[in-house]
Scaffold this motif. Structure first.
Motif, mmCIF file in Angstrom:
data_model
loop_
_atom_site.group_PDB
_atom_site.id
_atom_site.type_symbol
_atom_site.label_atom_id
_atom_site.label_comp_id
_atom_site.label_asym_id
_atom_site.label_seq_id
_atom_site.Cartn_x
_atom_site.Cartn_y
_atom_site.Cartn_z
ATOM 1 N N GLU A 407 -1.329 4.974 -7.631
ATOM 2 C CA GLU A 407 -2.393 4.382 -6.817
ATOM 3 C C GLU A 407 -3.500 5.400 -6.520
ATOM 4 N N THR A 408 -3.104 6.656 -6.313
ATOM 5 C CA THR A 408 -4.060 7.720 -5.996
ATOM 6 C C THR A 408 -3.848 8.870 -6.978
ATOM 7 N N PRO A 409 -4.583 8.910 -8.093
ATOM 8 C CA PRO A 409 -4.347 9.911 -9.133
ATOM 9 C C PRO A 409 -4.343 11.348 -8.643
ATOM 10 N N ALA A 410 -5.039 11.625 -7.525
ATOM 11 C CA ALA A 410 -5.086 12.994 -7.028
ATOM 12 C C ALA A 410 -3.703 13.518 -6.666
ATOM 13 N N ALA A 411 -2.763 12.597 -6.398
ATOM 14 C CA ALA A 411 -1.401 13.020 -6.054
ATOM 15 C C ALA A 411 -0.688 13.663 -7.242
ATOM 16 N N VAL A 508 2.029 -5.159 -0.381
ATOM 17 C CA VAL A 508 0.911 -4.243 -0.149
ATOM 18 C C VAL A 508 1.272 -2.852 -0.655
ATOM 19 N N LYS A 509 0.347 -2.256 -1.422
ATOM 20 C CA LYS A 509 0.406 -0.839 -1.757
ATOM 21 C C LYS A 509 -0.970 -0.271 -1.476
ATOM 22 N N LYS A 510 -1.011 0.653 -0.557
ATOM 23 C CA LYS A 510 -2.305 1.191 -0.149
ATOM 24 C C LYS A 510 -2.227 2.707 -0.051
ATOM 25 N N GLY A 511 -3.094 3.373 -0.825
ATOM 26 C CA GLY A 511 -3.107 4.820 -0.804
ATOM 27 C C GLY A 511 -4.146 5.351 0.163
ATOM 28 N N SER A 512 -3.897 6.599 0.627
ATOM 29 C CA SER A 512 -4.845 7.237 1.540
ATOM 30 C C SER A 512 -4.694 8.750 1.423
ATOM 31 N N THR A 513 -5.720 9.474 1.944
ATOM 32 C CA THR A 513 -5.725 10.937 1.934
ATOM 33 C C THR A 513 -5.816 11.445 3.365
ATOM 34 N N THR A 514 -4.973 12.419 3.664
ATOM 35 C CA THR A 514 -4.962 12.976 5.026
ATOM 36 C C THR A 514 -4.951 14.501 4.949
ATOM 37 N N LYS A 515 -5.736 15.135 5.850
ATOM 38 C CA LYS A 515 -5.755 16.597 5.927
ATOM 39 C C LYS A 515 -5.104 17.025 7.237
ATOM 40 N N ILE A 516 -4.092 17.850 7.144
ATOM 41 C CA ILE A 516 -3.395 18.351 8.325
ATOM 42 C C ILE A 516 -3.880 19.787 8.587
ATOM 43 N N GLU A 517 -4.389 20.001 9.793
ATOM 44 C CA GLU A 517 -4.876 21.323 10.169
ATOM 45 C C GLU A 517 -4.015 21.897 11.287
ATOM 46 N N SER A 518 -3.977 23.199 11.338
ATOM 47 C CA SER A 518 -3.185 23.871 12.370
ATOM 48 C C SER A 518 -3.785 23.614 13.757
#
Length: 532
Positions: A407-411, A508-518
């Motif tokens: 779903e999200t090629p970046a993975a 449902v299949k839904k991709g997303s991008t998340t950034k985790i910061e300190s």
């Protein structure tokens, strides 16, 4: 008294007086009657009859009975026309019986006639020569019989030589073909060799059969001479069976000659074809035949060491073409499974370990090549097949990342490690504001998946959200929603939300991008929208 008369009186019919020697016209009376000829002596009659046994009708000739002579000549000419040229099968019995009966009857007829008919003057003058001549001429049919027998024997020789040449041609025409396709032709030639060599051993053709069998062996075994071992196997099996089909005296040195070539061909074909597509069973059949038929052969002793060499070579190719190698290793495993378990149990375990390494390498290679669907299937199968393997945690993570990457090629930009969330990092609270269970997959510095149960009091939201009162998602009391807490190291994460279909919503299949910061904590509320 008067004297008695000179002649007593005759009573009855008067008898005429015959005047002997009266000349014609000299007076009245009867003509003289010629007495029948005296019978011919038996020696002359028998000699005339014997002359007829020659089949030349000479008995009739000496009696000047020309019609009988012509009939004899016609019968003899008809016989000669019927039997020449000499037939290998000889003269039909009916012809011989008929002609013999005719000659005997003709001789008996001459014997009968010769008793009443004098011989011709030229024969009568030489009557002493008739019997010797008859005996000499009697040798004519006897000599003719011997001559015909010799001609018939030569005809038989020629026919056998022709049959031998025809069999030679069958062998010649079959060269270059596989034995399987030419087997019927070869066997036909072999049957001819066997028949001529055994039933006509003393003939010129029969004496040539041993040399022809040597040529036959060379023709049939040609694939072995060319080191085409797999094609050689059925041919050599046939040659090894020759002593059961052909007299051993004809085979000579060919008895047992095919044993070692057959053992070598079974070995070479079996070990060279191991791992080839579609050859799993045939490879095992060749090796099993070798070990059961020639257990003491040096080739039988080489089977297991050679297969180990094959396995080592395949292990080295895992890094070059891992998926192809893994498939080939499975075919090798199938072949080994068909070999005697007692002798190949240890080797079978080694093959299994190589398959395990090949499967893992194949899944990694598919992931690197962006073949995410294939990588997902390969790694899921690996996890199922090898739950205790040290590579299983990483295989599981690669399967998760591959599913997200669909779903999200970046993975799929980086092969995930075996790392999972271990309790250190930033807190992310995941809530489920949906009427169905939800599965969340994530990959980044760590990889994993969690499942949240359905929210019983939650509903789907319209596709276009109008902020009215409580119509906004995830605005209810916190205790309302099922929750899971993740502790994630800082970094970029690719996530995939998966929901099964329900009565009011599709899968449902839904991709997303998340950034985790300190230094931060995060919340993530999952909900479902619909178009109605």
């Amino acid at each position: 008294m008067p004297p008695p008369p000179a002649h007593p009186p005759v009573y009855g019919t008067p008898q005429p007086t015959v005047q002997l020697g009266a000349m014609p016209g000299a007076g009245a009376g009867f003509a003289p009657v010629e007495p029948p000829p005296p019978p011919q002596p038996w020696p002359a009659a028998v000699a005339a009859a014997l002359l007829n046994l020659s089949g030349l009708g000479l008995g009739y000739v000496v009696l000047r009975q020309w019609i009988g002579a012509v009939v004899c000549w016609a019968a003899t000419v008809a016989l000669i026309v019927a039997v020449l040229p000499a037939d290998p099968d000889g003269i039909p019995a009916g012809v011989l019986v008929a002609y013999g009966a005719f000659v005997v009857l003709a001789a008996l007829d001459v014997l009968r006639r010769a008793r009443r008919t004098p011989l011709a003057p030229w024969a009568s003058a030489r009557q002493g020569l008739v019997l010797p001549l008859a005996l000499v001429l009697f040798a004519v049919p006897v000599g003719g019989g011997f001559a015909y027998g010799a001609a018939r024997d030569e005809a038989r020789e020629q026919r056998l030589l022709e049959q031998l040449a025809a069999a030679d041609k069958l062998v010649k025409d079959s060269e270059g073909q596989s034995f399987t396709s030419a087997e019927a032709t070869y066997r036909s030639a072999l049957d001819t060799y066997q028949r001529i060599g055994s039933e006509h051993a003393g003939s010129r053709a029969g004496k040539l059969v041993p040399d022809r069998l040597q040529a036959y062996y060379k023709s049939v075994s040609a694939p072995y001479a060319k080191k085409d071992y797999c094609r050689a196997v059925p041919a050599l099996q046939h040659l090894r069976e020759l002593p059961g089909r052909v007299d051993k005296a004809l085979l000579g040195t060919l008895v047992g000659r095919a044993d070692e070539p057959l053992a070598e061909s079974w070995f070479e074909c079996g070990t060279r074809s191991v791992g080839m597509t579609g050859q799993e069973k045939s490879s095992a059949d060749h090796l099993n035949a070798l070990m059961s038929t020639f257990p003491q052969s040096p080739f039988a002793a080489k089977v297991e060491p050679t297969l180990r060499e094959v396995l080592r070579a395949r292990d080295k190719s895992v890094g070059v073409a891992p998926c192809d190698t893994a498939a080939e290793l499975r075919r090798i495993d199938t072949t080994v499974g068909l070999l005697p378990s007692a002798a190949f149990a240890s080797f079978g375990k080694d093959v299994g370990r190589s398959i395990q390494r090949g499967d893992f390498a194949c899944g990694v290679d598919q992931f690197k090549k962006k073949e995410f669907t294939e990588a997902l299937a390969t790694m899921n199968e690996y996890v199922k097949a090898y739950p205790s393997s040290p590579q299983t945690p990483q295989a599981r993570n690669i399967a998760i990342a591959a599913e997200i990457a669909e779903e999200t090629p970046a993975a799929g930009n980086k092969v995930p490690s075996a790392a999972t969330a271990d309790g250190s990092g930033m807190v992310m609270v995941i809530s489920n504001d949906g009427p169905s269970a939800v599965e969340l997959l994530y990959t980044g510095p760590v990889t994993g998946r969690i499942t949240l149960p359905a929210c019983g009091s939650c509903k789907t939201y319209p596709g276009i959200i109008v902020p009215k009162g409580g119509n906004k998602p995830c605005t209810g009391p916190s205790s309302k929603y099922p929750k899971r807490t993740l502790t994630l190291p800082p970094g970029n994460y690719q996530m995939l939300q998966k929901r099964d279909s329900t009565r009011s919503s599709a899968e449902v299949k839904k991709g997303s991008t998340t950034k985790i910061e300190s230094g931060y904590s995060y919340t993530n509320c999952l909900y479902v929208t619909s178009l109605y």
